[in-house]
Design an enzyme around this catalytic site. Structure first.
Site, short mmCIF file in Angstrom:
data_model
loop_
_atom_site.label_atom_id
_atom_site.label_comp_id
_atom_site.label_asym_id
_atom_site.label_seq_id
_atom_site.Cartn_x
_atom_site.Cartn_y
_atom_site.Cartn_z
N GLU A 49 41.01 33.96 30.86
CA GLU A 49 41.33 35.03 31.81
C GLU A 49 40.49 34.84 33.08
O GLU A 49 39.26 34.84 33.02
CB GLU A 49 41.04 36.40 31.20
N CYS B 90 45.13 43.66 33.82
CA CYS B 90 45.07 43.05 32.49
C CYS B 90 46.40 42.40 32.16
O CYS B 90 46.47 41.49 31.34
CB CYS B 90 44.70 44.10 31.46
N GLU C 229 40.98 48.03 24.30
CA GLU C 229 42.02 47.43 25.15
C GLU C 229 41.31 46.39 26.00
O GLU C 229 40.51 46.75 26.87
CB GLU C 229 42.65 48.49 26.07
N LYS D 59 32.15 57.41 30.51
CA LYS D 59 31.31 56.48 31.28
C LYS D 59 32.28 55.66 32.11
O LYS D 59 32.99 54.81 31.60
CB LYS D 59 30.53 55.60 30.31
P1 NAD Z 1 33.76 45.21 31.70
O1 NAD Z 1 33.86 44.87 30.26
O2 NAD Z 1 32.78 44.47 32.54
O3 NAD Z 1 33.37 46.76 31.88
C1 NAD Z 1 34.17 47.80 31.32
C2 NAD Z 1 33.29 49.02 31.10
O4 NAD Z 1 32.37 48.73 30.05
C3 NAD Z 1 32.46 49.43 32.31
O5 NAD Z 1 32.42 50.82 32.41
C4 NAD Z 1 31.08 48.88 31.97
O6 NAD Z 1 30.03 49.57 32.59
C5 NAD Z 1 31.05 49.09 30.46
N1 NAD Z 1 30.09 48.26 29.74
C6 NAD Z 1 29.60 47.04 30.10
N2 NAD Z 1 28.73 46.60 29.16
C7 NAD Z 1 28.67 47.55 28.20
C8 NAD Z 1 27.95 47.65 26.97
N3 NAD Z 1 27.12 46.72 26.53
N4 NAD Z 1 28.16 48.77 26.22
C9 NAD Z 1 29.01 49.72 26.61
N5 NAD Z 1 29.70 49.68 27.78
C10 NAD Z 1 29.54 48.60 28.56
O7 NAD Z 1 35.24 45.09 32.31
P2 NAD Z 1 35.71 45.22 33.82
O8 NAD Z 1 35.28 44.00 34.57
O9 NAD Z 1 35.38 46.57 34.36
O10 NAD Z 1 37.31 45.19 33.63
C11 NAD Z 1 38.06 44.01 33.60
C12 NAD Z 1 38.50 43.68 32.19
O11 NAD Z 1 39.20 44.78 31.62
C13 NAD Z 1 39.46 42.51 32.13
O12 NAD Z 1 39.10 41.66 31.07
C14 NAD Z 1 40.80 43.17 31.85
O13 NAD Z 1 41.74 42.35 31.21
C15 NAD Z 1 40.39 44.33 31.01
N6 NAD Z 1 41.40 45.39 31.04
C16 NAD Z 1 42.19 45.55 29.92
C17 NAD Z 1 43.19 46.50 29.91
C18 NAD Z 1 44.06 46.70 28.70
O14 NAD Z 1 44.67 47.75 28.58
N7 NAD Z 1 44.16 45.75 27.79
C19 NAD Z 1 43.38 47.32 31.03
C20 NAD Z 1 42.56 47.12 32.15
C21 NAD Z 1 41.57 46.16 32.13
#
Ligand code: NAD
Length: 511
Positions: free
Chosen positions: A398, A296, A262, A187
């Protein structure tokens, strides 16, 4: 009026993309779709993607389940051969994937190229595991008995990815999952679906059999949640925000699924009074404003020794003001847009919190850019807060945008406490010329990644990647350590004594 028509014309000629299920490119069962737009210019519509529903998840999971036994039984070196093909296809199409990524995500071309390169590196490196996937042997406690341990695939994996590394992060999950013998349903992030589709089309071309890789496009609440809840999914590998990760972890705990998370970060660079200040300023600029701060690992806190604080802030602000903000497709751009309106609102609200609630000094930036070349995009001026104190919200939370906070300190121990004093633990860094201080900091900084004399960003694929505390749940991606997510250990005992031998009960005589 003319502009509105132009936008309409662009939309009517928009290309449609599909889900990939069981080796077929198919529409969503809802028949609905959503538009993927360029965050630098929202009149530029990249494509129309299926707005999937839980029935699509059911079909994708069924396809992955049907392909599982054959893929698991395919010898790992053979699986790896297909992954090497995949690496070559990504490499050959790097320029196209790079431009398309910049268009859908906004990061500047050089960084989008780095993202695709990371997928290439990850694929070559991890495919090599097809001829290793090492287990081990160990002595058995009975005579004429052999003991060993091998890796076995976990089964059907759901991979949920964010927007900020549109090809690198899906590859970090997909390639190790496949080399270990699992089948997957991905997804992708709803703001960047094309880069995942490019990766999966390349996998199809590389000869990965139908059903082994499946892709569902759509929103988290609609299909991400359905994937997490599906009873045939054995493992969820998630990268995204801490809030979403917490919901996923809760559901996986209820269903007893394996889950690797992550999540967010609040990374910091310590700049000592003996640091090469110009080098530290360059590193801070790159760490804080690369990818518009949407990494991140972004350097969202700069912890600076009081003796060099004034000079550092002055040098940094001068450089930040000179950064060229614009469309990432323009080679001259240094800072692109942020991903969408929601991100823009969140970042601007933190800029307000920094001024009104925290009462930090706004050293530069602070505004949305809305006129001229910026009027159809999500642009924010690169922003620096100075005189920030530990505990302020801009120092703790963040923000995930082009905003960084400069915090003064007096002793190295105080600086380390500031770095460690947040709920996250992804990346940290120290600039110093003193080897003793560098080693002490490496020992005391409680993060998954730590750099000396460079910024908090720039991980390489053959080292483990992940964070402590609120950033993760103890797993590591990349390196060989990722294999511990996508495989489970199986202990094997072979008794060739020809009689019953009872472990822990029969006493073996020492001759
Ligand atoms: P997000 O949590 O909004 O979305 C991530 C994914 O989860 C998307 O595909 C989204 O559609 C899905 N999602 C959302 N709600 C869901 C649910 N209830 N059930 C299942 N899936 C769901 O994050 P984002 O805005 O896309 O990314 C930014 C975040 O990601 C930041 O907090 C960043 O720090 C983190 N990030 C972490 C790392 C790491 O390796 N630690 C790497 C990259 C990004």
């Amino acid at each position: 009026m003319a502009k509105a028509k132009e936008a309409k014309r662009t939309r009517s000629s928009v290309k449609s993309f599909h889900n990939y299920i069981g080796g077929e490119w198919v529409k969503s069962s809802s028949g609905e779709s959503f538009d993927n737009v360029n965050p630098a210019d929202t009149t530029d519509v990249i494509g129309r993607f299926p707005k999937s529903v839980p029935e699509d998840v059911d079909r994708a999971v069924a396809a992955a389940a049907a392909a599982a036994t054959r893929w698991r039984r395919t010898p790992a070196p053979k699986r790896a051969e297909l992954l090497f093909n995949l690496a070559e296809i990504i490499r050959d199409n790097k320029d196209q994937y790079t431009r398309e990524m910049t268009r859908e995500m906004g990061k500047v071309l050089k960084e989008a190229g780095g993202d695709v390169q990371e997928a290439i590196d990850c694929t070559y490196y991890t495919a090599g595991e097809g001829r290793r996937l090492h287990g081990f042997t160990t002595p058995a406690e009975m005579p004429n008995k052999f003991a060993m341990c091998v890796r076995q695939p976990v089964g059907l994996c759901g991979l949920i990815t964010p927007f900020n590394f549109p090809m690198a992060i899906p590859s970090w999950k997909l390639i190790p999952a496949l080399v270990c013998g699992n089948t997957v349903v991905i997804k992708s992030g709803e703001d960047v679906p094309l880069s995942t589709i490019n990766l999966v089309k390349a996998a199809e071309k590389a000869g990965i059999p139908a059903g082994v890789v499946n892709v569902i496009n759509g929103h988290g609440a609609d299909v991400g949640a359905a994937l997490v809840e599906h009873e045939d999914v054995r493992l969820i590998s998630f990268t995204g925000s801490t809030a979403t990760g917490a919901k996923i972890a809760e559901q996986c705990a209820r269903d007893n699924k394996i889950v690797s998370l992550e999540m967010g970060g609040k990374n910091a660079i310590i700049i000592m009074d003996d640091a090469d200040l110009d080098n530290a300023v360059e590193g801070s600029l790159w760490g804080a404003f690369g990818t518009s701060g949407q990494r991140c690992t972004a350097s969202s806190r700069l912890i600076v020794h009081k003796k060099v604080y004034k000079k550092f802030v002055q040098k940094l602000v001068e450089k930040v003001k000179a950064l060229r903000v614009g469309n990432g497709l323009d080679e001259k751009t240094e800072v692109g847009p942020v991903i969408n309106q929601r991100a823009m609102d969140k970042i601007l609200s933190y800029i307000e919190i920094g001024q009104k609630e925290d009462k930090a000094t706004l050293a530069c930036g602070g505004n949305a850019l809305t006129k001229g070349e910026y009027k159809n995009g999500y642009f924010i001026e690169p922003t620096v807060f100075s005189d920030v104190k530990p505990g302020m919200r801009v120092e703790q939370e963040e923000i995930f945008g082009p905003v960084t906070s400069v915090v003064p300190f007096s002793t190295l121990d105080e600086a380390i406490d500031i770095v460690n004093g947040v709920k996250y633990g992804l990346s940290s860094a120290i600039y110093t010329q003193d080897v003793n201080k560098a080693f002490y900091a490496m020992q005391e900084l409680y993060t998954g990644i730590c750099y000396v004399n460079s910024a908090t960003i720039g991980a390489e694929v053959h080292l483990p990647f992940g964070g402590t505390k609120g950033t993760g749940n103890g797993h590591r991606e990349a390196g060989t350590q990722v294999l511990d997510i996508f495989s489970e250990w199986k202990s094997l005992y072979i008794d060739y004594s020809g009689k019953l031998q009872k472990a822990q009960i029969d006493q073996v005589e020492v001759p």
